[in-house]
Scaffold this motif. Structure first.
Motif, PDB file in Angstrom:
ATOM      1  N   HIS A   7       0.822  -1.209   0.000  1.00 46.91           N
ATOM      2  CA  HIS A   7       0.000   0.000   0.000  1.00 46.91           C
ATOM      3  C   HIS A   7       0.857   1.261   0.000  1.00 46.91           C
ATOM      4  CE1 HIS A   7      -2.988  -2.976   1.347  1.00 46.91           C
ATOM      5  NE2 HIS A   7      -3.884  -2.155   0.845  1.00 46.91           N
ATOM      6  N   LEU A   8       2.175   1.102   0.268  1.00 49.24           N
ATOM      7  CA  LEU A   8       3.070   2.252   0.231  1.00 49.24           C
ATOM      8  C   LEU A   8       3.370   2.705  -1.197  1.00 49.24           C
ATOM      9  CD1 LEU A   8       5.669   1.333   3.010  1.00 49.24           C
ATOM     10  CD2 LEU A   8       4.096   3.268   3.038  1.00 49.24           C
ATOM     11  N   SER A   9       2.883   1.939  -2.183  1.00 48.64           N
ATOM     12  CA  SER A   9       3.130   2.310  -3.581  1.00 48.64           C
ATOM     13  C   SER A   9       2.568   3.695  -3.897  1.00 48.64           C
ATOM     14  CB  SER A   9       2.524   1.266  -4.528  1.00 48.64           C
ATOM     15  OG  SER A   9       1.121   1.155  -4.313  1.00 48.64           O
ATOM     16  N   SER A  70      18.084  14.543   8.054  1.00 44.48           N
ATOM     17  CA  SER A  70      17.466  13.636   9.020  1.00 44.48           C
ATOM     18  C   SER A  70      16.088  14.130   9.450  1.00 44.48           C
ATOM     19  CB  SER A  70      18.374  13.506  10.249  1.00 44.48           C
ATOM     20  OG  SER A  70      17.774  12.684  11.222  1.00 44.48           O
ATOM     21  N   ILE A  71      15.968  15.438   9.679  1.00 41.15           N
ATOM     22  CA  ILE A  71      14.678  15.999  10.105  1.00 41.15           C
ATOM     23  C   ILE A  71      13.629  15.832   9.017  1.00 41.15           C
ATOM     24  CG2 ILE A  71      13.478  18.145  10.676  1.00 41.15           C
ATOM     25  CD1 ILE A  71      16.096  19.032  12.073  1.00 41.15           C
ATOM     26  N   ILE A  72      14.012  16.166   7.777  1.00 43.10           N
ATOM     27  CA  ILE A  72      13.056  16.061   6.666  1.00 43.10           C
ATOM     28  C   ILE A  72      12.675  14.603   6.424  1.00 43.10           C
ATOM     29  CG2 ILE A  72      12.698  16.482   4.204  1.00 43.10           C
ATOM     30  CD1 ILE A  72      14.602  18.860   4.451  1.00 43.10           C
ATOM     31  N   ALA A  73      13.674  13.699   6.515  1.00 47.80           N
ATOM     32  CA  ALA A  73      13.408  12.273   6.317  1.00 47.80           C
ATOM     33  C   ALA A  73      12.468  11.749   7.397  1.00 47.80           C
ATOM     34  CB  ALA A  73      14.713  11.481   6.322  1.00 47.80           C
ATOM     35  N   SER A  74      12.665  12.195   8.640  1.00 47.66           N
ATOM     36  CA  SER A  74      11.784  11.773   9.736  1.00 47.66           C
ATOM     37  C   SER A  74      10.361  12.258   9.504  1.00 47.66           C
ATOM     38  CB  SER A  74      12.310  12.319  11.067  1.00 47.66           C
ATOM     39  OG  SER A  74      13.579  11.783  11.365  1.00 47.66           O
ATOM     40  N   TYR A  75      10.237  13.488   9.041  1.00 42.01           N
ATOM     41  CA  TYR A  75       8.904  14.056   8.779  1.00 42.01           C
ATOM     42  C   TYR A  75       8.178  13.251   7.702  1.00 42.01           C
ATOM     43  CZ  TYR A  75       5.352  17.223   6.945  1.00 42.01           C
ATOM     44  OH  TYR A  75       4.172  17.744   6.491  1.00 42.01           O
ATOM     45  N   TYR A  76       8.857  13.007   6.589  1.00 42.29           N
ATOM     46  CA  TYR A  76       8.186  12.324   5.484  1.00 42.29           C
ATOM     47  C   TYR A  76       8.004  10.828   5.738  1.00 42.29           C
ATOM     48  CZ  TYR A  76       8.120  16.452   2.553  1.00 42.29           C
ATOM     49  OH  TYR A  76       7.847  17.691   2.048  1.00 42.29           O
ATOM     50  N   SER A  77       8.884  10.227   6.503  1.00 42.69           N
ATOM     51  CA  SER A  77       8.676   8.811   6.850  1.00 42.69           C
ATOM     52  C   SER A  77       7.462   8.670   7.759  1.00 42.69           C
ATOM     53  CB  SER A  77       9.923   8.232   7.519  1.00 42.69           C
ATOM     54  OG  SER A  77      10.238   8.922   8.714  1.00 42.69           O
ATOM     55  N   VAL A  82       1.899   7.137   8.457  1.00 45.36           N
ATOM     56  CA  VAL A  82       0.554   7.508   8.896  1.00 45.36           C
ATOM     57  C   VAL A  82      -0.423   7.408   7.726  1.00 45.36           C
ATOM     58  CG1 VAL A  82      -0.869   9.408   9.745  1.00 45.36           C
ATOM     59  CG2 VAL A  82       1.342   8.948  10.799  1.00 45.36           C
ATOM     60  N   GLY A  83       0.029   7.785   6.537  1.00 38.71           N
ATOM     61  CA  GLY A  83      -0.810   7.636   5.349  1.00 38.71           C
ATOM     62  C   GLY A  83      -1.131   6.185   5.068  1.00 38.71           C
ATOM     63  N   LEU A  84      -0.131   5.312   5.252  1.00 38.81           N
ATOM     64  CA  LEU A  84      -0.366   3.879   5.096  1.00 38.81           C
ATOM     65  C   LEU A  84      -1.424   3.404   6.090  1.00 38.81           C
ATOM     66  CD1 LEU A  84       0.450   0.968   4.093  1.00 38.81           C
ATOM     67  CD2 LEU A  84       2.095   0.960   5.980  1.00 38.81           C
ATOM     68  N   VAL A 127       6.599   0.666  10.371  1.00 40.52           N
ATOM     69  CA  VAL A 127       6.907   1.238   9.054  1.00 40.52           C
ATOM     70  C   VAL A 127       7.743   2.502   9.203  1.00 40.52           C
ATOM     71  CG1 VAL A 127       5.886   2.364   7.035  1.00 40.52           C
ATOM     72  CG2 VAL A 127       4.956   0.214   7.856  1.00 40.52           C
ATOM     73  N   ILE A 128       7.423   3.331  10.181  1.00 37.90           N
ATOM     74  CA  ILE A 128       8.231   4.531  10.437  1.00 37.90           C
ATOM     75  C   ILE A 128       9.680   4.139  10.689  1.00 37.90           C
ATOM     76  CG2 ILE A 128       8.623   6.458  12.023  1.00 37.90           C
ATOM     77  CD1 ILE A 128       5.617   6.567  12.505  1.00 37.90           C
ATOM     78  N   MET A 129       9.868   3.130  11.534  1.00 38.77           N
ATOM     79  CA  MET A 129      11.221   2.684  11.863  1.00 38.77           C
ATOM     80  C   MET A 129      11.912   2.065  10.645  1.00 38.77           C
ATOM     81  SD  MET A 129      12.430  -0.132  14.660  1.00 38.77           S
ATOM     82  CE  MET A 129      11.979  -1.452  13.547  1.00 38.77           C
ATOM     83  N   LEU A 130      11.174   1.274   9.885  1.00 37.66           N
ATOM     84  CA  LEU A 130      11.759   0.626   8.714  1.00 37.66           C
ATOM     85  C   LEU A 130      12.233   1.652   7.689  1.00 37.66           C
ATOM     86  CD1 LEU A 130       9.422  -2.437   8.035  1.00 37.66           C
ATOM     87  CD2 LEU A 130      11.805  -2.492   8.789  1.00 37.66           C
ATOM     88  N   LEU A 131      11.393   2.661   7.429  1.00 33.81           N
ATOM     89  CA  LEU A 131      11.770   3.674   6.446  1.00 33.81           C
ATOM     90  C   LEU A 131      13.027   4.424   6.872  1.00 33.81           C
ATOM     91  CD1 LEU A 131       8.269   5.168   5.520  1.00 33.81           C
ATOM     92  CD2 LEU A 131       9.718   3.706   4.102  1.00 33.81           C
ATOM     93  N   ARG A 132      13.213   4.561   8.181  1.00 26.17           N
ATOM     94  CA  ARG A 132      14.397   5.266   8.677  1.00 26.17           C
ATOM     95  C   ARG A 132      15.623   4.369   8.729  1.00 26.17           C
ATOM     96  NH1 ARG A 132      16.108   8.861   9.077  1.00 26.17           N
ATOM     97  NH2 ARG A 132      16.422   9.713  11.153  1.00 26.17           N
TER      98      ARG A 132
END
Length: 574
Positions: A7-9, A70-77, A82-84, A127-132
């Motif tokens: 669903h992250l597609s 890192s800040i921007i990556a954390s925000y978008y991850s 959350v969107g997922l 998922v947040i942790m995985l993306l980071r």
């Protein structure tokens, strides 16, 4: 887990951006020790102050770049995760909306709520942790090893010797700990079960003086959860000390052998300092990987529970949009048989009758005779095993469920109200109803009197589940909700049981005038409620034991005679 991650597609470009940002952050982190080495070897050792300022300023720029990335990556991850969660929750809810009551009975309402909330949240957090970490950890691990080897290949042998010890320790701890996490979840479920039973059944517990036994039961379940939680935390508590021990021993070994190499002229002080930093980065990457190994299996359990619901197919779907071809309000049961899933005996067997507009058909029988089941089959909450149910001459399996249900006004056995105003609850039956229609429905349902006494009248707020109303008041509002719809067929499932006899009589009198042109089907326990019906159907063990008027059944039907005798005196029954 992988099925849900698909669903992250929808966020693929965001994820690409996250990976680029994490790559920038990781590379900046890997580059800093090299810059520090240059400052020490080419600035501090030789006393070149301008060089120190120059490289120090560059280090600040690199650090700032890594921090911003890192800040921007954390925000978008977080945004992607959350969107997922939102998308899966919406998909799960829409899928559940298609279920018949058979699927609700199979999974359980409480479990469906848990899967839609807690389980999705678990997946979301992972998922947040995985993306980071899924990019950062490998880059830090591989990059740290490469940079350490470039700094000093011989000294890197220390890392090669200590890494298997660290990885082996982590795997051993996880091998012992992960199964216990599953046990913790089971014990937590048991504790929730005991708490829920105690809170919902508090009246029964107090009535039978079972408080001491229930306290002991909760104490035992709580201790079991505590014991297994302590056990798993003891095991997991070894992870950080073991890592720190290995990391510190590695640093000591690096300093020891590095000092020897500096003394021999094979290495500079700055390179040793950078090498130590790279060792710490490698170990930190392994710590991040171990955290993933702990959290992913727990989220995988939640993902499997979510997928199980998503993979369930409703037991039946709309098969057509056929419209009525006979007089509006006709209801016909033709040799209907129904089994509940897993039941040995049918709940209804070979039930046949016809109800016409302008008539009241009553259903009466003992507990478990199938009265409510019969009502639930008309809106197609369940699928019948054999026979045919026709509404306005159309087989309910050949018409859309929306079409069939739009002809019905159902008042269920258990009155269900929603948070909001009284007017909003009545309009649940007809969204576009005006104030006059709402007030008229309440008047007919004998609800106008108590509504007028409430603060705000029709705008008075109803608490969750209608807890600020009595059982009779909730029933009357449920009846008003059906009346405002003005359907072809009214279905009253024991909807007068909480009313006193006086209110019951007034309500039936008002209903008779309002529903004169419609078909009315009433399930009742009281004989007094059904005596005036045009047709009474007597059910016994899921079968029709008799059909007729009150007097006809009283003269010829033994089952009905027994019911009447148990409720009315001889004078009343006559």
């Amino acid at each position: 887990m992988i099925k849900l991650l698909k669903h992250l597609s929808s966020y693929k470009w965001m994820i690409v951006g996250i990976f680029v940002l994490i790559f920038i952050q990781s590379m900046s982190t890997l580059y800093l020790p090299t810059l520090m080495s240059d400052i020490i070897d080419k600035g501090v050792v030789v006393g070149d102050i301008p060089y120190i300022w120059k490289i120090g300023g560059f280090m600040l720029v690199v650090s700032a770049l890594g921090a911003v990335a890192s800040i921007i990556a954390s925000y978008y991850s977080s945004k992607a995760a959350v969107g997922l969660g939102r998308d899966v929750r919406r998909k799960l809810f829409y899928h559940i909306e298609k279920f018949s009551l058979q699927e609700f009975d199979e999974v359980g309402t409480a479990s469906l709520i848990t899967r839609t909330t807690n389980d999705i949240t678990q997946v979301q957090q992972v998922v947040i942790m995985l993306l980071r970490m899924i990019i950062s950890a490998p880059i830090m691990l591989v990059g740290g090893v490469i940079m350490a080897v470039l700094m000093d290949a011989k000294l890197s042998l220390v890392i090669i010797l200590t890494m298997p010890v660290l990885v082996g320790s982590i795997l051993l701890i996880l091998y012992k700990g992960i199964p216990l996490f599953q046990t913790v979840q089971k014990k937590l479920d048991q504790l929730n079960l005991v708490l829920r039973e105690n809170l919902t059944g508090i009246r029964v517990i107090r009535a039978f003086n079972r408080e001491p036994e229930e306290k002991e039961r909760l104490k035992r379940t709580n201790h079991e959860l505590t014991d297994v939680s302590i056990k798993v935390n003891k095991i997991m508590a070894f992870m950080m000390p073991v890592m720190m021990l290995v990391m510190n021993m590695t640093v000591v070994a690096v300093i020891w052998f590095g000092g020897i190499r500096i003394d021999n002229g094979g290495m500079q002080i700055g390179d040793l300092m950078a090498f130590i930093q790279y060792v710490m980065q490698i170990m930190f990457a392994l710590v991040m990987a171990s955290m993933m190994f702990v959290m992913v299996p727990r989220a995988d359990v939640s993902a499997k529970r979510i997928n199980k619901v998503l993979e369930m197919t409703p037991s039946f779907k709309d098969n057509g949009t056929k419209r009525a071809d006979v007089q509006e309000g006709t209801l016909e049961f033709d040799s209907v048989t129904f089994h509940y899933p897993g039941a040995e005996e049918p709940a209804l067997s070979d039930v046949s009758f016809t109800a016409h507009p302008g008539e009241t058909t009553a259903i009466i029988g003992g507990t478990g005779s199938g009265k409510t089941t019969l009502i639930n089959l008309i809106p197609r909450f369940y699928e019948i095993a054999s026979g045919t149910i026709r509404v306005n001459g159309v087989d309910i399996r050949e018409a859309s469920q929306e079409e069939i249900r739009s002809k019905l006004g159902l008042v269920p056995q258990k009155a269900t109200l929603f948070t909001g105003t009284i007017a909003e609850n009545i309009r649940f039956g007809k969204e576009e109803a005006n104030d006059e229609e709402v007030a008229e429905a309440a008047r007919i349902a004998q609800a106008e009197e108590f509504v007028s006494r409430m603060d705000g009248g029709f705008q008075a707020e109803i608490e969750q589940g209608g807890s600020n109303l009595s059982g009779g008041q909730k029933q009357r509002l449920s009846i008003a909700r059906a009346l405002v719809r003005k359907p072809d067929i009214y279905l009253f499932d024991d909807s007068f049981s909480a009313l006193d006899y006086k209110t019951d009589a007034r309500l039936r009198s008002s209903l008779k005038k309002e529903t004169g042109e419609a078909t009315v089907l009433i399930v009742a326990q009281r004989v007094s409620t059904v005596v005036d019906a045009d047709r009474i159907i007597v059910l016994e063990k899921g079968r029709v034991a008799g059909i007729g008027t009150h007097q006809e059944l009283l003269d010829s039907n033994e089952v009905y005679q027994e019911i009447v005798a148990s409720q009315l005196s001889e004078e009343e029954s006559a």
